[in-house]
Design an enzyme around this catalytic site. Structure first.
Site, PDB file in Angstrom:
ATOM      1  N   LYS A 116      20.570  18.409  77.801  1.00  0.00           N
ATOM      2  CA  LYS A 116      19.417  18.716  76.951  1.00  0.00           C
ATOM      3  C   LYS A 116      18.244  17.766  77.192  1.00  0.00           C
ATOM      4  O   LYS A 116      17.090  18.177  77.057  1.00  0.00           O
ATOM      5  CB  LYS A 116      19.837  18.656  75.481  1.00  0.00           C
ATOM      6  CG  LYS A 116      20.815  19.752  75.067  1.00  0.00           C
ATOM      7  CD  LYS A 116      21.036  19.696  73.560  1.00  0.00           C
ATOM      8  CE  LYS A 116      22.342  20.327  73.125  1.00  0.00           C
ATOM      9  NZ  LYS A 116      22.419  21.770  73.255  1.00  0.00           N
ATOM     10  N   GLU A 200      15.867  14.107  67.686  1.00  0.00           N
ATOM     11  CA  GLU A 200      14.781  15.065  67.483  1.00  0.00           C
ATOM     12  C   GLU A 200      14.305  15.031  66.052  1.00  0.00           C
ATOM     13  O   GLU A 200      15.086  14.775  65.143  1.00  0.00           O
ATOM     14  CB  GLU A 200      15.274  16.502  67.765  1.00  0.00           C
ATOM     15  CG  GLU A 200      15.234  16.870  69.210  1.00  0.00           C
ATOM     16  CD  GLU A 200      15.736  18.284  69.475  1.00  0.00           C
ATOM     17  OE1 GLU A 200      16.038  19.024  68.515  1.00  0.00           O
ATOM     18  OE2 GLU A 200      15.814  18.635  70.657  1.00  0.00           O
ATOM     19  N   HIS A 235      25.694  24.386  62.550  1.00  0.00           N
ATOM     20  CA  HIS A 235      24.871  24.635  63.743  1.00  0.00           C
ATOM     21  C   HIS A 235      25.467  25.700  64.650  1.00  0.00           C
ATOM     22  O   HIS A 235      25.180  25.747  65.834  1.00  0.00           O
ATOM     23  CB  HIS A 235      24.643  23.346  64.535  1.00  0.00           C
ATOM     24  CG  HIS A 235      24.128  22.221  63.696  1.00  0.00           C
ATOM     25  ND1 HIS A 235      22.923  22.282  63.039  1.00  0.00           N
ATOM     26  CD2 HIS A 235      24.661  21.023  63.374  1.00  0.00           C
ATOM     27  CE1 HIS A 235      22.736  21.156  62.364  1.00  0.00           C
ATOM     28  NE2 HIS A 235      23.777  20.387  62.546  1.00  0.00           N
ATOM     29  N   ARG A 297      23.710  31.578  80.859  1.00  0.00           N
ATOM     30  CA  ARG A 297      24.819  32.529  80.890  1.00  0.00           C
ATOM     31  C   ARG A 297      24.486  33.703  79.977  1.00  0.00           C
ATOM     32  O   ARG A 297      23.449  33.691  79.309  1.00  0.00           O
ATOM     33  CB  ARG A 297      26.084  31.847  80.354  1.00  0.00           C
ATOM     34  CG  ARG A 297      25.830  31.238  78.972  1.00  0.00           C
ATOM     35  CD  ARG A 297      27.075  30.743  78.309  1.00  0.00           C
ATOM     36  NE  ARG A 297      26.811  29.820  77.239  1.00  0.00           N
ATOM     37  CZ  ARG A 297      26.531  30.129  75.981  1.00  0.00           C
ATOM     38  NH1 ARG A 297      26.463  31.399  75.624  1.00  0.00           N
ATOM     39  NH2 ARG A 297      26.310  29.217  75.068  1.00  0.00           N
TER      40      ARG A 297
HETATM   41  P1  ADP Z   1      24.048  23.715  70.940  1.00  0.00           P
HETATM   42  O1  ADP Z   1      24.074  23.368  72.380  1.00  0.00           O
HETATM   43  O2  ADP Z   1      25.164  23.105  70.204  1.00  0.00           O
HETATM   44  O3  ADP Z   1      23.868  25.182  70.733  1.00  0.00           O
HETATM   45  P2  ADP Z   1      21.264  23.441  70.026  1.00  0.00           P
HETATM   46  O4  ADP Z   1      20.327  22.403  70.520  1.00  0.00           O
HETATM   47  O5  ADP Z   1      21.038  24.812  70.507  1.00  0.00           O
HETATM   48  O6  ADP Z   1      22.735  22.966  70.374  1.00  0.00           O
HETATM   49  O7  ADP Z   1      21.242  23.405  68.443  1.00  0.00           O
HETATM   50  C1  ADP Z   1      22.163  24.129  67.672  1.00  0.00           C
HETATM   51  C2  ADP Z   1      21.556  24.504  66.328  1.00  0.00           C
HETATM   52  O8  ADP Z   1      21.153  23.352  65.607  1.00  0.00           O
HETATM   53  C3  ADP Z   1      20.317  25.349  66.435  1.00  0.00           C
HETATM   54  O9  ADP Z   1      20.628  26.714  66.525  1.00  0.00           O
HETATM   55  C4  ADP Z   1      19.574  25.022  65.157  1.00  0.00           C
HETATM   56  O10 ADP Z   1      20.017  25.789  64.079  1.00  0.00           O
HETATM   57  C5  ADP Z   1      19.930  23.592  64.910  1.00  0.00           C
HETATM   58  N1  ADP Z   1      18.884  22.702  65.408  1.00  0.00           N
HETATM   59  C6  ADP Z   1      18.797  22.220  66.660  1.00  0.00           C
HETATM   60  N2  ADP Z   1      17.724  21.434  66.809  1.00  0.00           N
HETATM   61  C7  ADP Z   1      17.092  21.406  65.615  1.00  0.00           C
HETATM   62  C8  ADP Z   1      15.925  20.739  65.109  1.00  0.00           C
HETATM   63  N3  ADP Z   1      15.220  19.921  65.860  1.00  0.00           N
HETATM   64  N4  ADP Z   1      15.585  20.949  63.815  1.00  0.00           N
HETATM   65  C9  ADP Z   1      16.324  21.748  63.023  1.00  0.00           C
HETATM   66  N5  ADP Z   1      17.432  22.381  63.436  1.00  0.00           N
HETATM   67  C10 ADP Z   1      17.826  22.225  64.714  1.00  0.00           C
HETATM   68  P1  ADP Z   2      26.490  30.744  71.657  1.00  0.00           P
HETATM   69  O1  ADP Z   2      25.136  30.161  71.422  1.00  0.00           O
HETATM   70  O2  ADP Z   2      26.447  31.903  72.598  1.00  0.00           O
HETATM   71  O3  ADP Z   2      27.253  31.013  70.419  1.00  0.00           O
HETATM   72  P2  ADP Z   2      28.361  28.499  72.129  1.00  0.00           P
HETATM   73  O4  ADP Z   2      27.980  27.304  72.909  1.00  0.00           O
HETATM   74  O5  ADP Z   2      28.635  28.358  70.694  1.00  0.00           O
HETATM   75  O6  ADP Z   2      27.238  29.610  72.442  1.00  0.00           O
HETATM   76  O7  ADP Z   2      29.662  29.070  72.820  1.00  0.00           O
HETATM   77  C1  ADP Z   2      29.662  30.245  73.478  1.00  0.00           C
HETATM   78  C2  ADP Z   2      30.866  31.052  73.117  1.00  0.00           C
HETATM   79  O8  ADP Z   2      31.855  30.846  74.084  1.00  0.00           O
HETATM   80  C3  ADP Z   2      31.536  30.730  71.795  1.00  0.00           C
HETATM   81  O9  ADP Z   2      30.974  31.322  70.683  1.00  0.00           O
HETATM   82  C4  ADP Z   2      32.911  31.256  72.036  1.00  0.00           C
HETATM   83  O10 ADP Z   2      33.034  32.615  71.754  1.00  0.00           O
HETATM   84  C5  ADP Z   2      33.083  31.012  73.496  1.00  0.00           C
HETATM   85  N1  ADP Z   2      33.822  29.789  73.664  1.00  0.00           N
HETATM   86  C6  ADP Z   2      33.352  28.543  73.613  1.00  0.00           C
HETATM   87  N2  ADP Z   2      34.327  27.679  73.821  1.00  0.00           N
HETATM   88  C7  ADP Z   2      35.442  28.412  73.985  1.00  0.00           C
HETATM   89  C8  ADP Z   2      36.796  28.101  74.235  1.00  0.00           C
HETATM   90  N3  ADP Z   2      37.210  26.860  74.335  1.00  0.00           N
HETATM   91  N4  ADP Z   2      37.665  29.103  74.354  1.00  0.00           N
HETATM   92  C9  ADP Z   2      37.256  30.379  74.253  1.00  0.00           C
HETATM   93  N5  ADP Z   2      36.004  30.735  74.027  1.00  0.00           N
HETATM   94  C10 ADP Z   2      35.113  29.767  73.887  1.00  0.00           C
HETATM   95 MG    MG Z   3      22.263  26.298  71.257  1.00  0.00          MG
END
Ligand code: ADP
Ligand code: ADP
Ligand code: MG
Length: 651
Positions: A116, A200, A235, A297
């Site tokens: 990130k 952040e 989140h 992806r």
């Molecule tokens: P991940 O890789 O776990 O998906 P993200 O950076 O996409 O991480 O953040 C996951 C969630 O956390 C976001 O969908 C949002 O709801 C919340 N989030 C992330 N960054 C912020 C931010 N700067 N302020 C408020 N909420 C945030």
């Molecule tokens: P998204 O933003 O698409 O929800 P995530 O980072 O939360 O992305 O993960 C993508 C998806 O991949 C998850 O919601 C889950 O369905 C699948 N996934 C993640 N980790 C695993 C795991 N260890 N085994 C099986 N499926 C997984």
């Molecule tokens: Mg995300």
């Protein structure tokens, strides 16, 4: 076009990819771990190859095993699905080295967006707005604390290697920073082998709005509209929809341009999602959204985009991986109606959404116009403790947002999940929540409304227990009717029944393990069963299984079983001093020692399961009399973790 594909995944996503691949005439090749030999994705594919033991780290995540299977099966290409190896650049490289096409972006694009901090730096350079904060290399706690202070609270600490909401902590005041940082770093190290974090600004009234993008190998990039994924817990997405409520065509074009710029900046090819956080206070606006990350992806929630565009995104992935140009230009991308998706999980909303594994005693989904169900399991299959506990995704499409939400809520009400607990009732209440319906929501919506969404202990559903007891009684009578040797009367005390009046008997049962007594009144029309004065609920669904009757009512499960008169009193209690693992998982830490005095509420141990850490706390004041686990040990659901001997009351 390819003639065969190996699908390097399992569950609903492997089934989803297989469906399109078969329609396109590709030979489909599944892989499976020892836990998945009979899984639906294996049954759906033309052939299947074993790749190792149940834990993903020994099967679905082993690059060499998957490449070996692909070579043995002579696969033209590999589709990684999502999760697992889908964002692993080394895997994409291994495919290339083996002469097999990877259905996904080039490894260089995955690397550019994989961390990130680096992704944010790249986006800044490309002129894409990023969330204000610190994403440099310095990781010293004091330095980061100072940065957080400068950014201004609330802040969000994020693992740079993060995903799935892991390694993330919101901090509201400076005094809490150090503890939060430590927690985020520990979680990040355990999950990603990389403890580095960034800080952040926490955006207030945050809305998660992401753009689905596609790019081809000929330099074209377009977006397929946005998705709103603001209904989240920890989140993580719970309900996703498209279009985003309150989105204008002009803002869509602005966000879409930022997303395609992001794709071009990293040399992207294929399907990807650019995630933005938007400030939802006072409505969406052109200067109120910032890049968070790019997922390189296909996304879990891609079906809502398919619903409003009428496109098959997996087909597009195959076409682009085979070198074709994008099938549409930006101005031809449709937006039709509204779509909503709910993630149906095997989890218990009343117990902090703990994963709930086990055999699916019953599993049924409704069918209907505008409804799509993507699943990877069938009735009789088990939700294994090794993988993500998602049971299915339900996707509804309608002319309007209300129509789509109505279809989804009704479908959730008709969904039957028996065995593991599920979030079906919770999801249905979410779909009906007034504020959400009114478009008035942000990512904090679920946490703020846990009580009205009934995501807290609801206590005994007496009318459901009565329905279960009635079913048990019917079973007993049926058994007596066929078994000539059995006592001819169900009044027999040895049989668990006692006479307590002329036409009234009591039936001792357990409801979710707790002793309960059902009253049976013999009316001329037949027996009437009540519990706590309530009759059997007419809207309850009772499913009989070997170990009792599972009653489903308002999406909530109550398990009713006959209580053995002898063991009834002993029950399943440990006087509050028995500390059990709430689910199958790994012991991450133990904070007490044998002989140590503890007070009620004190932190005892951390267990990690699926994507979450769960803290076990003392239910009573006492002394640790036994510790039954060691750090890093795997524990089963219900296993004894430790014993607390109650402190004798002071005289
Ligand atoms: P991940 O890789 O776990 O998906 P993200 O950076 O996409 O991480 O953040 C996951 C969630 O956390 C976001 O969908 C949002 O709801 C919340 N989030 C992330 N960054 C912020 C931010 N700067 N302020 C408020 N909420 C945030
Ligand atoms: P998204 O933003 O698409 O929800 P995530 O980072 O939360 O992305 O993960 C993508 C998806 O991949 C998850 O919601 C889950 O369905 C699948 N996934 C993640 N980790 C695993 C795991 N260890 N085994 C099986 N499926 C997984
Ligand atoms: Mg995300």
């Amino acid at each position: 076009m390819f003639t065969s594909v190996l699908i390097a995944n399992r569950g609903e996503i492997a089934c989803r990819i297989a469906r399109t691949a078969r329609r396109m005439g590709l030979r489909t090749i599944a892989v499976y771990s020892q836990a998945d030999g009979q899984a639906l994705h294996v049954r759906l594919c033309d052939e299947a190859h074993a790749i190792g033991p149940a834990p993903a780290a020994e099967s679905y995540l082993v690059i060499d095993n998957i490449i070996a299977a692909a070579k043995a099966a002579r696969a033209d290409c590999i589709h990684p699905g999502y999760g697992f190896l889908s964002e692993n650049a080394a895997f994409a490289e291994a495919c290339a080295a083996a002469g097999i096409a990877f259905v996904g972006p080039p490894p260089s694009a995955m690397r550019a967006m994989g961390l990130k901090d680096r992704a944010k730096a790249l986006m800044e350079k490309a002129g894409v707005p990023v969330v204000p904060g610190y994403h440099g290399d310095m990781q010293d706690a004091k330095f980061l604390g100072r940065k957080a202070y400068e950014i201004g609270y609330p802040v969000l600490i994020k693992a740079v290697a993060g995903g799935g909401g892991k390694g993330m902590r919101r901090v509201d005041k400076h005094a809490d920073f150090d503890v939060a940082l430590e927690g985020a770093q520990r979680e990040a190290q355990a999950a990603f082998g990389d403890a580095r974090v960034l800080i952040e600004k926490y955006v207030t009234a945050p809305r998660h709005i992401e753009m689905q993008i596609f790019a081809d190998t000929h330099g074209n990039a377009i977006h397929l509209n946005e998705r709103d994924c603001s209904l989240q817990r920890r989140h993580q997405k719970v309900i996703e929809e498209a279009p985003a409520p309150g989105m204008s065509a002009a803002l869509r074009a602005t966000m879409g341009a930022a997303a395609t710029a992001a794709a071009k900046a990293c040399g992207y090819v294929g399907a990807g999602t650019v995630e933005f956080i938007a400030d939802g206070a006072g409505g969406l606006k052109a200067d109120g959204f910032w890049f968070m990350e790019m997922n390189t992806r296909l996304q879990v929630e891609h079906p809502v985009t398919e619903a409003i565009t009428g496109l098959d995104l997996v087909e597009w992935q195959f076409r682009i991986a085979a070198g074709e140009t994008l099938p549409l230009t930006q101005d031809k991308v449709p937006v039709q109606g509204h779509a909503v998706e709910a993630r149906l999980y095997a989890e218990d909303p009343e117990r902090g959404f703990l994963p709930s594994t086990g055999k699916l005693v019953a599993l049924q989904f409704p069918q209907g116009q505008g409804l799509r169900v993507d699943t990877g399991v069938e009735q009789g299959d088990a939700v294994a403790p090794f993988y993500d506990p998602m049971i299915a995704k339900l996707i509804a499409h309608g002319d309007t947002r209300d129509a789509a939400l109505n279809t989804l809520a009704n479908a959730l009400d008709k969904t039957i999940v028996v065995g593991p607990r599920s979030n079906a009732g919770f999801l249905s209440r979410l779909c009906r929540a007034d504020e959400f319906r009114g478009g008035d929501f942000d990512t904090g919506f679920i946490d703020r409304n846990l009580a009205s969404l009934k995501a807290e202990p609801q206590g005994l559903d007496a009318a459901a227990v009565a329905a279960g007891a009635r079913e048990l009684l019917a079973q007993k009578r049926a058994r007596i009717a066929v078994d000539a040797d059995a006592p001819s009367s169900p009044w027999d005390a040895a049989d668990g029944f006692q006479l307590s009046g002329p036409r009234r008997v009591v039936l001792p049962v357990t409801a979710d393990g707790e002793p309960v007594t059902a009253q049976i009144l013999h009316e001329p029309s037949g027996p009437v069963v009540t519990v706590d004065g309530l009759a059997a609920a007419p809207d309850a669904v009772a499913v009989a299984a070997a170990d009792g009757v599972y009653v489903l009512r308002h999406g909530r499960q109550t398990k009713v079983a006959l209580r053995d008169a002898g063991t009834a009193a002993a029950g399943d209690h440990g006087g509050g001093g028995l500390v059990r693992a709430p689910m199958h998982g790994k012991v991450l830490g133990i904070f007490v020692e044998k002989g140590e005095a503890v007070t009620r509420g004190q932190r005892l141990a951390i267990i990690e399961a699926m994507k979450m850490e769960h803290t076990l706390t003392a239910a009573i004041d006492g002394t640790v009399s036994e510790i039954a686990v060691t750090p890093n040990a795997q524990v089963g659901e219900g296993a004894t973790v430790m014993m607390i001997a109650p402190r004798s009351p002071s005289p």
